[in-house]
Design an enzyme around this catalytic site. Structure first.
Site, PDB file in Angstrom:
ATOM      1  N   ARG A  76      50.476  22.779  44.361  1.00 19.03           N
ATOM      2  CA  ARG A  76      51.705  22.086  43.968  1.00 19.03           C
ATOM      3  C   ARG A  76      51.422  21.045  42.895  1.00 19.03           C
ATOM      4  NH1 ARG A  76      55.499  23.987  47.099  1.00 19.03           N
ATOM      5  NH2 ARG A  76      54.874  24.675  49.181  1.00 19.03           N
ATOM      6  N   ASP A  77      52.303  21.007  41.894  1.00 16.08           N
ATOM      7  CA  ASP A  77      52.176  19.992  40.848  1.00 16.08           C
ATOM      8  C   ASP A  77      52.405  18.613  41.470  1.00 16.08           C
ATOM      9  OD1 ASP A  77      52.517  20.146  37.457  1.00 16.08           O
ATOM     10  OD2 ASP A  77      52.943  18.247  38.472  1.00 16.08           O
ATOM     11  N   ILE A  78      51.571  17.663  41.044  1.00 14.44           N
ATOM     12  CA  ILE A  78      51.630  16.312  41.609  1.00 14.44           C
ATOM     13  C   ILE A  78      52.906  15.575  41.170  1.00 14.44           C
ATOM     14  CG2 ILE A  78      50.436  15.022  39.784  1.00 14.44           C
ATOM     15  CD1 ILE A  78      48.650  13.867  42.046  1.00 14.44           C
ATOM     16  N   ASN A 134      51.964  25.639  28.531  1.00 13.86           N
ATOM     17  CA  ASN A 134      51.941  24.721  27.402  1.00 13.86           C
ATOM     18  C   ASN A 134      50.614  24.830  26.656  1.00 13.86           C
ATOM     19  OD1 ASN A 134      54.474  23.630  28.123  1.00 13.86           O
ATOM     20  ND2 ASN A 134      53.499  22.279  29.623  1.00 13.86           N
ATOM     21  N   VAL A 143      46.353  18.957  30.460  1.00 13.84           N
ATOM     22  CA  VAL A 143      45.121  19.329  31.161  1.00 13.84           C
ATOM     23  C   VAL A 143      44.558  20.560  30.449  1.00 13.84           C
ATOM     24  CG1 VAL A 143      44.078  20.051  33.335  1.00 13.84           C
ATOM     25  CG2 VAL A 143      45.978  18.410  33.358  1.00 13.84           C
ATOM     26  N   HIS A 147      46.885  26.986  32.454  1.00 13.44           N
ATOM     27  CA  HIS A 147      47.600  27.053  33.721  1.00 13.44           C
ATOM     28  C   HIS A 147      49.036  27.470  33.459  1.00 13.44           C
ATOM     29  CE1 HIS A 147      47.711  22.972  32.090  1.00 13.44           C
ATOM     30  NE2 HIS A 147      48.968  22.939  32.502  1.00 13.44           N
ATOM     31  N   HIS A 149      52.895  27.158  34.873  1.00 17.49           N
ATOM     32  CA  HIS A 149      53.817  26.410  35.729  1.00 17.49           C
ATOM     33  C   HIS A 149      54.846  27.388  36.297  1.00 17.49           C
ATOM     34  CE1 HIS A 149      52.974  22.252  34.024  1.00 17.49           C
ATOM     35  NE2 HIS A 149      52.482  23.007  33.059  1.00 17.49           N
TER      36      HIS A 149
HETATM   37  P1  AMP Z   1      50.433  20.484  31.242  1.00 18.72           P
HETATM   38  O1  AMP Z   1      51.165  19.259  30.774  1.00 18.72           O
HETATM   39  O2  AMP Z   1      51.092  21.780  30.903  1.00 18.72           O
HETATM   40  O3  AMP Z   1      48.970  20.449  30.806  1.00 18.72           O
HETATM   41  O4  AMP Z   1      50.468  20.431  32.819  1.00 18.72           O
HETATM   42  C1  AMP Z   1      49.600  19.668  33.585  1.00 18.72           C
HETATM   43  C2  AMP Z   1      50.279  19.455  34.895  1.00 18.72           C
HETATM   44  O5  AMP Z   1      49.298  19.072  35.847  1.00 18.72           O
HETATM   45  C3  AMP Z   1      51.350  18.363  34.892  1.00 18.72           C
HETATM   46  O6  AMP Z   1      52.586  18.919  35.274  1.00 18.72           O
HETATM   47  C4  AMP Z   1      50.824  17.353  35.930  1.00 18.72           C
HETATM   48  O7  AMP Z   1      51.858  16.789  36.696  1.00 18.72           O
HETATM   49  C5  AMP Z   1      49.898  18.209  36.753  1.00 18.72           C
HETATM   50  N1  AMP Z   1      48.808  17.507  37.428  1.00 18.72           N
HETATM   51  C6  AMP Z   1      47.972  16.583  36.897  1.00 18.72           C
HETATM   52  N2  AMP Z   1      47.090  16.172  37.806  1.00 18.72           N
HETATM   53  C7  AMP Z   1      47.352  16.873  38.939  1.00 18.72           C
HETATM   54  C8  AMP Z   1      46.772  16.902  40.243  1.00 18.72           C
HETATM   55  N3  AMP Z   1      45.739  16.119  40.577  1.00 18.72           N
HETATM   56  N4  AMP Z   1      47.307  17.741  41.160  1.00 18.72           N
HETATM   57  C9  AMP Z   1      48.361  18.519  40.845  1.00 18.72           C
HETATM   58  N5  AMP Z   1      48.936  18.541  39.628  1.00 18.72           N
HETATM   59  C10 AMP Z   1      48.449  17.725  38.699  1.00 18.72           C
END
Ligand code: AMP
Length: 160
Positions: A76-78, A134, A143, A147, A149
């Site tokens: 799950r996204d944080i 993205n 990140v 990945h 979403h």
């Molecule tokens: P992006 O902006 O496409 O690189 O997506 C990165 C996603 O990772 C964002 O939606 C963040 O909310 C999510 N994220 C960052 N750190 C964590 C974490 N520790 N656990 C879960 N999701 C995370």
């Protein structure tokens, strides 16, 4: 290679200086002993491209994991942007979509299929969902491990 997305070993030394430091073999062995893996070797330096997602895969930090197999992990996204917001991440290191090689089509395909399977098992496949990937600055990537979403659980509005 994007050292800014990770780190070289030993820390605080550039890849060039490491090459003349002690001998590549010893450096690489030390990195392997310390971290259990290396992602690539540049100028005889072991390069690790750790992101927060690598740490989740390695169970170094916690996450709400909803699915895992030998190829990928989903959690799950944080900071959820929809009632359901799950990230699907391959275990192979690929910093951005620009780095996906022709032979890695299956890796990306598995993310899509895993997301669709999750939607089916969770019962929202028929209502529908959105998948987003993205890339880099303009895409809003934060990140640097690819990945997907998965967003669902309510009408998401028009996009594109
Ligand atoms: P992006 O902006 O496409 O690189 O997506 C990165 C996603 O990772 C964002 O939606 C963040 O909310 C999510 N994220 C960052 N750190 C964590 C974490 N520790 N656990 C879960 N999701 C995370």
């Amino acid at each position: 290679v994007k050292p800014e997305n990770g780190c070289t070993w030993p820390p605080a030394m550039s890849a060039d200086s490491v090459a003349t430091w002690e001998g590549a073999e010893r450096i690489i062995q030390t990195a392997l002993d310390t971290f259990g893996r290396i992602d690539c070797v540049v100028n005889n330096a072991a390069v690790l491209r750790d992101t927060i997602f690598h740490k989740i895969i390695a169970r170094q930090i916690p996450a709400n994991i909803v699915y895992e197999d030998e190829h990928l992990i989903a959690f799950r996204d944080i900071s959820p942007q929809a009632p359901v917001h799950v990230l699907f991440v391959p275990k192979v290191t690929i910093p951005t979509l620009n780095d996906v090689q022709p032979g890695q089509a299956e890796i990306v395909g598995r993310l899509v299929i895993a997301a669709a399977d999750y939607a089916k098992t969770q019962g929202f496949a028929e209502d529908g969902y959105r998948i987003v990937m993205n890339c880099n600055d303009h895409g809003g990537q934060t990140v640097f491990q690819i990945h997907l979403h998965l967003l669902a659980g309510a009408p998401l509005g028009r996009f594109g």
